[in-house]
Structure formats: structure tokens, C-alpha cells
Design an enzyme around this catalytic site. Structure first.
Site, PDB file in Angstrom:
ATOM      1  N   LYS A 149      38.870  94.761  46.305  1.00 35.97           N
ATOM      2  CA  LYS A 149      39.913  94.573  47.306  1.00 35.97           C
ATOM      3  C   LYS A 149      40.574  93.213  47.151  1.00 35.97           C
ATOM      4  CE  LYS A 149      37.246  92.827  51.268  1.00 35.97           C
ATOM      5  NZ  LYS A 149      36.967  93.037  52.693  1.00 35.97           N
ATOM      6  N   SER A 152      55.854 102.721  46.672  1.00 38.04           N
ATOM      7  CA  SER A 152      54.674 102.051  46.136  1.00 38.04           C
ATOM      8  C   SER A 152      54.500 100.653  46.706  1.00 38.04           C
ATOM      9  CB  SER A 152      54.679 102.005  44.610  1.00 38.04           C
ATOM     10  OG  SER A 152      55.728 101.202  44.149  1.00 38.04           O
ATOM     11  N   TYR A 208      50.281 103.574  45.497  1.00 37.83           N
ATOM     12  CA  TYR A 208      49.842 103.094  44.195  1.00 37.83           C
ATOM     13  C   TYR A 208      50.498 101.742  43.950  1.00 37.83           C
ATOM     14  CZ  TYR A 208      54.429 104.739  42.736  1.00 37.83           C
ATOM     15  OH  TYR A 208      55.780 104.931  42.634  1.00 37.83           O
TER      16      TYR A 208
END
Length: 118
Positions: A9, A25, A58
Site C-alpha cells: 500500500k 484510472s 487501475y
């Protein structure tokens, strides 16, 4: 059996731009992607700390060293410039792999530079 596990993360990244009419995105500074072992075009979960919104999208490559974090397309409705977000990836691991796996955590400063790696 396989388990879905937390892989990596980018924590406390600050949104620097939002473009509703971009095709979609999440734009992320390439330095941050590499430090967190997140590939360009990899699926990510995004959590907005300021408003509680959660979504999947994404990644796309942002300019290296720029600190860019951009919400694009519909995601631009789920946050605002200045909001802090967490960008999370997951992976499938066998039980044996999962026991020893260590996720990568990148913590950002207020300018989206790497403050700490865990």
C-alpha cells in the site's frame, strides 16, 4: 487452498489532481509505484480518508518524482484535491506462502514523497 492477502500500500498519499473527463484510472508518481511494488495497470483499491469513499481502479504511470496522485474519470467524483488516500493491492498466496509474506508499505509526507518504508 489460497488466501487473498494484503500485498502492498501507499499510505496517506494526497490527491494532487482530479480530471472527471479523463478516460479513467488513478495516476501515481512512478517512484511511489515502484517503492510499493505496484505495477502500471495493476488493479488497486483506493480508500479516501477524508470522506470514506472506497473504489477499485487501475494505476497509470505518473511522472517520476512529481508527487502526482490523480483521480481520473468517475473516480474524480469520489475525492477532491487535497484529500488523503490509501492505495492498496492484494495477492493470492498459498497457506504456506501467506505465513511468511511481508507486505510493502510506503508512507507519504504531505508532498507525496516517501517518508518511510515499512
Amino acid at each position: 487452498m489460497t488466501r487473498e492477502m494484503f500485498k502492498s500500500k501507499i499510505h496517506m498519499a494526497r490527491v494532487t489532481e482530479a480530471d472527471l473527463y479523463y478516460e479513467g484510472s488513478l495516476t501515481v508518481d512512478l517512484d511511489l509505484l515502484e517503492a510499493a511494488d505496484i505495477l502500471v495497470h495493476e488493479k488497486v483499491a483506493v480508500v479516501n480518508i477524508n470522506n470514506g469513499e472506497r473504489f477499485e481502479t487501475y494505476t497509470i504511470e505518473g511522472e517520476r518524482g512529481s508527487g502526482v496522485i490523480g483521480l481520473n474519470g468517475a473516480a474524480a467524483r469520489l475525492g477532491a484535491v487535497g484529500d488523503q488516500i490509501i492505495i492498496i493491492t492484494y495477492t493470492q498466496l498459498s497457506d504456506e506462502e501467506a505465513k511468511n509474506y511481508k507486505p510493502k508499505v510506503v508512507i507519504c509526507d504531505d508532498n507525496n514523497k516517501i517518508k518511510e518504508k515499512l
